[in-house]
Motif scaffolding. Structure first.
Motif, PDB file in Angstrom:
ATOM      1  N   SER A  27     -15.593  22.010  16.554  1.00 26.68           N
ATOM      2  CA  SER A  27     -15.424  23.195  16.163  1.00 26.68           C
ATOM      3  C   SER A  27     -16.404  24.026  16.835  1.00 26.68           C
ATOM      4  CB  SER A  27     -15.507  22.938  14.670  1.00 26.68           C
ATOM      5  OG  SER A  27     -14.578  22.169  14.112  1.00 26.68           O
ATOM      6  N   LEU A  28     -17.680  23.674  16.809  1.00 25.95           N
ATOM      7  CA  LEU A  28     -18.776  24.448  17.465  1.00 25.95           C
ATOM      8  C   LEU A  28     -18.373  24.776  18.929  1.00 25.95           C
ATOM      9  CD1 LEU A  28     -22.021  23.184  15.393  1.00 25.95           C
ATOM     10  CD2 LEU A  28     -20.579  25.438  15.101  1.00 25.95           C
ATOM     11  N   LYS A  29     -18.000  23.938  19.506  1.00 27.70           N
ATOM     12  CA  LYS A  29     -18.052  24.159  21.086  1.00 27.70           C
ATOM     13  C   LYS A  29     -16.829  25.116  21.399  1.00 27.70           C
ATOM     14  CE  LYS A  29     -19.787  20.411  23.576  1.00 27.70           C
ATOM     15  NZ  LYS A  29     -19.729  19.535  24.512  1.00 27.70           N
ATOM     16  N   SER A  30     -15.881  25.140  20.370  1.00 29.25           N
ATOM     17  CA  SER A  30     -14.627  25.969  20.416  1.00 29.25           C
ATOM     18  C   SER A  30     -15.023  27.585  20.135  1.00 29.25           C
ATOM     19  CB  SER A  30     -13.447  25.672  19.692  1.00 29.25           C
ATOM     20  OG  SER A  30     -13.912  25.783  18.100  1.00 29.25           O
ATOM     21  N   MET A  31     -15.956  27.363  19.222  1.00 23.56           N
ATOM     22  CA  MET A  31     -16.662  28.564  18.777  1.00 23.56           C
ATOM     23  C   MET A  31     -17.423  29.488  19.948  1.00 23.56           C
ATOM     24  SD  MET A  31     -19.609  29.340  16.182  1.00 23.56           S
ATOM     25  CE  MET A  31     -20.855  28.794  17.312  1.00 23.56           C
ATOM     26  N   LYS A  32     -18.060  28.611  20.695  1.00 23.56           N
ATOM     27  CA  LYS A  32     -18.857  29.166  21.940  1.00 23.56           C
ATOM     28  C   LYS A  32     -17.999  29.737  22.947  1.00 23.56           C
ATOM     29  CE  LYS A  32     -22.457  27.477  25.256  1.00 23.56           C
ATOM     30  NZ  LYS A  32     -23.106  26.467  25.732  1.00 23.56           N
TER      31      LYS A  32
ATOM     32  N   PHE B 160     -15.561  35.322   1.541  1.00 28.90           N
ATOM     33  CA  PHE B 160     -17.013  35.273   1.552  1.00 28.90           C
ATOM     34  C   PHE B 160     -17.490  35.315   3.101  1.00 28.90           C
ATOM     35  CE2 PHE B 160     -18.581  32.703  -2.254  1.00 28.90           C
ATOM     36  CZ  PHE B 160     -17.864  33.313  -3.022  1.00 28.90           C
ATOM     37  N   LEU B 161     -16.823  34.958   3.969  1.00 32.04           N
ATOM     38  CA  LEU B 161     -17.480  35.079   5.362  1.00 32.04           C
ATOM     39  C   LEU B 161     -17.503  36.595   5.436  1.00 32.04           C
ATOM     40  CD1 LEU B 161     -18.110  33.923   8.103  1.00 32.04           C
ATOM     41  CD2 LEU B 161     -15.868  34.042   8.780  1.00 32.04           C
ATOM     42  N   PHE B 162     -16.405  37.360   5.226  1.00 32.61           N
ATOM     43  CA  PHE B 162     -16.342  38.691   5.693  1.00 32.61           C
ATOM     44  C   PHE B 162     -17.339  39.452   4.904  1.00 32.61           C
ATOM     45  CE2 PHE B 162     -11.964  38.062   6.936  1.00 32.61           C
ATOM     46  CZ  PHE B 162     -12.187  38.418   8.229  1.00 32.61           C
ATOM     47  N   LEU B 163     -17.977  38.961   3.638  1.00 30.13           N
ATOM     48  CA  LEU B 163     -18.899  39.481   2.857  1.00 30.13           C
ATOM     49  C   LEU B 163     -20.323  39.355   3.580  1.00 30.13           C
ATOM     50  CD1 LEU B 163     -18.317  38.596  -0.931  1.00 30.13           C
ATOM     51  CD2 LEU B 163     -18.075  40.912   0.190  1.00 30.13           C
ATOM     52  N   LEU B 164     -20.404  38.237   4.247  1.00 30.21           N
ATOM     53  CA  LEU B 164     -21.743  37.943   5.070  1.00 30.21           C
ATOM     54  C   LEU B 164     -21.935  38.852   6.351  1.00 30.21           C
ATOM     55  CD1 LEU B 164     -22.126  34.086   4.879  1.00 30.21           C
ATOM     56  CD2 LEU B 164     -23.546  35.706   3.776  1.00 30.21           C
ATOM     57  N   LEU B 165     -20.512  39.038   6.786  1.00 28.40           N
ATOM     58  CA  LEU B 165     -20.489  39.949   8.240  1.00 28.40           C
ATOM     59  C   LEU B 165     -20.669  41.361   7.945  1.00 28.40           C
ATOM     60  CD1 LEU B 165     -17.215  38.507   9.531  1.00 28.40           C
ATOM     61  CD2 LEU B 165     -19.514  38.082  10.579  1.00 28.40           C
TER      62      LEU B 165
ATOM     63  N   MET C  68     -13.776  26.519  11.817  1.00 25.73           N
ATOM     64  CA  MET C  68     -13.575  26.085  10.483  1.00 25.73           C
ATOM     65  C   MET C  68     -14.938  25.534  10.052  1.00 25.73           C
ATOM     66  SD  MET C  68     -13.741  22.592   9.249  1.00 25.73           S
ATOM     67  CE  MET C  68     -13.053  21.493  10.360  1.00 25.73           C
ATOM     68  N   MET C  69     -15.682  24.858  10.816  1.00 27.56           N
ATOM     69  CA  MET C  69     -17.143  24.353  10.353  1.00 27.56           C
ATOM     70  C   MET C  69     -18.011  25.565  10.001  1.00 27.56           C
ATOM     71  SD  MET C  69     -17.018  20.936  10.459  1.00 27.56           S
ATOM     72  CE  MET C  69     -18.646  20.637  10.420  1.00 27.56           C
ATOM     73  N   VAL C  70     -17.964  26.601  10.827  1.00 28.36           N
ATOM     74  CA  VAL C  70     -18.998  27.883  10.647  1.00 28.36           C
ATOM     75  C   VAL C  70     -18.408  28.543   9.352  1.00 28.36           C
ATOM     76  CG1 VAL C  70     -19.743  29.905  11.359  1.00 28.36           C
ATOM     77  CG2 VAL C  70     -19.418  28.134  12.982  1.00 28.36           C
ATOM     78  N   MET C  71     -17.016  28.838   9.208  1.00 30.21           N
ATOM     79  CA  MET C  71     -16.624  29.392   7.968  1.00 30.21           C
ATOM     80  C   MET C  71     -16.886  28.410   6.634  1.00 30.21           C
ATOM     81  SD  MET C  71     -12.747  30.936   7.263  1.00 30.21           S
ATOM     82  CE  MET C  71     -11.815  29.319   7.407  1.00 30.21           C
ATOM     83  N   ASP C  72     -16.556  27.396   6.683  1.00 30.80           N
ATOM     84  CA  ASP C  72     -17.031  26.274   5.698  1.00 30.80           C
ATOM     85  C   ASP C  72     -18.422  26.449   5.124  1.00 30.80           C
ATOM     86  OD1 ASP C  72     -14.405  25.723   5.437  1.00 30.80           O
ATOM     87  OD2 ASP C  72     -14.647  23.848   6.066  1.00 30.80           O
ATOM     88  N   GLY C  73     -19.311  26.525   6.440  1.00 31.46           N
ATOM     89  CA  GLY C  73     -20.726  26.537   6.046  1.00 31.46           C
ATOM     90  C   GLY C  73     -21.107  28.042   5.484  1.00 31.46           C
ATOM     91  N   CYS C  74     -20.741  28.916   5.928  1.00 27.29           N
ATOM     92  CA  CYS C  74     -20.884  30.200   5.400  1.00 27.29           C
ATOM     93  C   CYS C  74     -20.402  30.348   3.999  1.00 27.29           C
ATOM     94  CB  CYS C  74     -20.232  31.367   6.021  1.00 27.29           C
ATOM     95  SG  CYS C  74     -20.978  31.457   7.895  1.00 27.29           S
ATOM     96  N   PHE C  75     -19.254  29.947   3.723  1.00 34.94           N
ATOM     97  CA  PHE C  75     -18.707  30.015   2.154  1.00 34.94           C
ATOM     98  C   PHE C  75     -19.733  29.091   1.252  1.00 34.94           C
ATOM     99  CE2 PHE C  75     -16.787  27.577  -1.497  1.00 34.94           C
ATOM    100  CZ  PHE C  75     -16.161  28.679  -1.891  1.00 34.94           C
ATOM    101  N   VAL C  76     -20.235  27.782   1.753  1.00 33.91           N
ATOM    102  CA  VAL C  76     -21.159  27.002   0.908  1.00 33.91           C
ATOM    103  C   VAL C  76     -22.412  27.905   0.781  1.00 33.91           C
ATOM    104  CG1 VAL C  76     -22.731  24.931   0.923  1.00 33.91           C
ATOM    105  CG2 VAL C  76     -20.305  25.040   1.445  1.00 33.91           C
ATOM    106  N   ILE C  77     -22.915  28.444   1.760  1.00 32.41           N
ATOM    107  CA  ILE C  77     -24.253  29.394   1.551  1.00 32.41           C
ATOM    108  C   ILE C  77     -24.205  30.564   0.777  1.00 32.41           C
ATOM    109  CG2 ILE C  77     -25.783  30.672   3.044  1.00 32.41           C
ATOM    110  CD1 ILE C  77     -25.454  28.585   5.316  1.00 32.41           C
ATOM    111  N   GLU C  78     -23.104  31.278   0.816  1.00 32.68           N
ATOM    112  CA  GLU C  78     -22.788  32.257   0.120  1.00 32.68           C
ATOM    113  C   GLU C  78     -22.523  32.044  -1.194  1.00 32.68           C
ATOM    114  OE1 GLU C  78     -22.447  36.585  -0.349  1.00 32.68           O
ATOM    115  OE2 GLU C  78     -23.357  35.211   1.032  1.00 32.68           O
ATOM    116  N   LEU C  79     -21.993  31.062  -1.494  1.00 30.27           N
ATOM    117  CA  LEU C  79     -21.659  30.411  -2.962  1.00 30.27           C
ATOM    118  C   LEU C  79     -23.160  29.993  -3.623  1.00 30.27           C
ATOM    119  CD1 LEU C  79     -19.615  29.824  -5.214  1.00 30.27           C
ATOM    120  CD2 LEU C  79     -19.797  27.183  -4.139  1.00 30.27           C
ATOM    121  N   LEU C  80     -24.008  29.492  -2.847  1.00 34.17           N
ATOM    122  CA  LEU C  80     -25.142  29.040  -3.205  1.00 34.17           C
ATOM    123  C   LEU C  80     -26.077  30.353  -3.517  1.00 34.17           C
ATOM    124  CD1 LEU C  80     -26.372  26.053  -1.026  1.00 34.17           C
ATOM    125  CD2 LEU C  80     -25.084  26.125  -3.194  1.00 34.17           C
TER     126      LEU C  80
END
Length: 470
Positions: free
Chosen positions: A7-12, A89-94, A117-129
């Motif tokens: 997922s991260l490589k595809s993002m790169k 949540f991702l767009f809120l962070l953006l 997917m991994m970045v979006m899930d991670g951003c959701f978790v962080i914004e939720l916290l």
């Protein structure tokens, strides 16, 4: 290839136009430019599938209810609704707010997001916290500052807390930490959390699942590299107190601590002897032998493993069995069963209760003394749950934090029954003084026997010594 790496490589590899880059916050650009080789993909973060035998104990404790995080349930139709919240949540962070309409937010469409997917899930978790911290830090009047459906829908927050504690629903913690570092480095996003660490945010978010005393500070390792995922972090917040108080004698697998060298001629306890020392009797039998069970409330919610035994008195911190703790304990145990480096504290603790509980009567005693608190509706369900769970657990007698306590109880029990007078007295109490009705029956029989004996005595006395006739 692991899904995290892919997922991260595809993002790169993804390319964005100059217009897109111009509208991106700086921390997002940093993610695009981050060299993925610098991330430790060789780290054993251990996100496992639940063994089939544990799934059979209580399947719904391991399957998320409303949200999928990570690769195991990715694109599962059951969690489609929460995908919209992730994107929001991702767009809120953006930097975009809820006023933006349509499927295109400043050049980022939903189709593109599927590849990260991994970045979006991670951003959701962080914004939720972050939002949860903001929500809890506000007073009742100001709680409206977090005007979000997740927080205004009462049941959703607790469901998310449970889902994010499931072993198959995790993300590598180093990924969350890196995202959190980039997010907080942004002046726009980092100014409202007062430099709180991701570890503190995590512990605060999951604390309602198994609350701790607010007056007690949970002392955990501040190094984020020590944690593999959210489940691992929350579990460590319970086991660190006992590890500092009393380290296990046997090093964990893979430990760098040198092991003592034993020669072949040296006498060591046999496996059978070790197993016998860990096999204690149930509560009912131990009470007959004189063992007293007491609740240990002092700091019990900070050190739930602090079982004490001394001179026939067994003090046990309360065990809470409810809709929150059962899934939590099961996922802790599943992690300990799968990971070779995880010291099985929760496994050993539940096995200890399995030794104590063999019938409904045992649960009744522990419930009455305040050691077991449950909402199962009946003590039988509690006994069945504990016994069913522990039949599916691999138990290592060499690595148990309760070895000394169980050995002490065992020695007391054996010493008690080594005396025949104790055996006879125990049987007398069990057979004739176990309930008020048996005591009344015994008293009635004793009175009847006394009257019968008196009548016989006076009859014989009158026969052998008749009264003199005048």
């Amino acid at each position: 290839m692991p899904p995290e790496k892919k997922s991260l490589k595809s993002m790169k590899a993804k390319r964005y136009s100059d217009e897109d880059v111009r509208h991106m916050p700086q921390w997002v650009i940093d993610i695009k430019q981050e060299e993925t080789d610098e991330l430790d993909f060789g780290k054993s973060w251990t996100i496992y599938r639940v063994p089939t035998n544990l799934l059979e104990v209580q399947k719904n404790a391991f399957i998320p209810k409303i949200i999928s995080i990570g690769p195991f349930y990715y694109r599962d139709a059951r969690y489609k609704v929460m995908e919209e919240h992730k994107k929001r949540f991702l767009f809120l962070l953006l930097g975009y707010d809820n006023k933006d309409q349509g499927g295109n937010f400043g050049g980022y469409n939903y189709v593109e997001l599927d590849s990260i997917m991994m970045v979006m899930d991670g951003c959701f978790v962080i914004e939720l916290l972050r939002l949860y911290h903001k929500f809890c830090s506000s007073d009742t009047v100001e709680k409206k500052v977090v005007d979000d459906p997740i927080f205004t829908t009462r049941w959703m927050l607790r469901a998310l807390q449970r889902d994010l504690m499931m072993i198959q629903n995790q993300l590598p913690f180093f990924l969350l930490q890196e995202l959190y570092r980039l997010i907080t480095a942004s002046p726009r996003k980092g100014c409202d959390i007062d430099n709180i660490s991701l570890i503190d945010l995590t512990l605060k978010f999951f604390d309602p699942l198994l609350p701790k005393d607010e007056s007690q500070i949970v002392d955990v390792d501040p190094d984020p590299n020590e944690y593999r995922h959210l489940l691992h972090l929350f579990r460590k917040s319970f086991i660190l107190p006992i590890k500092r108080r009393k380290p296990l004698r046997v090093p964990r697998t893979g430990s760098t601590v040198a092991k003592p060298i034993f020669h072949y001629q040296q006498t060591t306890p046999s496996t059978r002897t070790k197993q016998d020392s860990h096999f204690i009797q149930c509560v009912t039998e131990l009470r007959e032998a004189g063992v007293t069970f007491l609740e240990k409330p002092e700091h019990a919610n900070i050190d739930m493993f602090a079982v004490e035994y001394k001179n026939g008195v067994l003090k046990i911190p309360p065990l809470f069995i409810d809709d929150n703790t059962v899934p939590l304990f099961l996922n802790f145990i599943a992690y300990e069963q799968c990971d070779k480096d995880a010291t099985p504290y929760f496994t050993n603790h539940l096995m200890f209760f399995d030794r104590l509980v063999s019938s409904i009567k045992d649960v009744e005693v522990l419930h009455r003394t305040g050691i077991i608190h449950h909402v199962f509706g009946s003590d039988k369900k509690v006994a069945d749950f504990i016994n069913k769970l522990c039949r599916e657990i691999v138990y290592n007698v060499d690595n148990c934090h309760l070895s000394e306590q169980m050995k002490g109880v065992n020695d007391y029990y054996k010493a008690y029954y080594a005396n025949k007078w104790n055996v006879w007295w125990t049987r007398l109490l069990r057979d004739y003084f176990s309930s008020p009705w048996t005591v009344l029956s015994l008293l009635a029989a004793s009175v009847l026997l006394m009257f019968t004996a008196g009548q016989t005595f006076f009859a014989l006395y009158a026969y052998y010594k008749p009264p003199k006739q005048i």
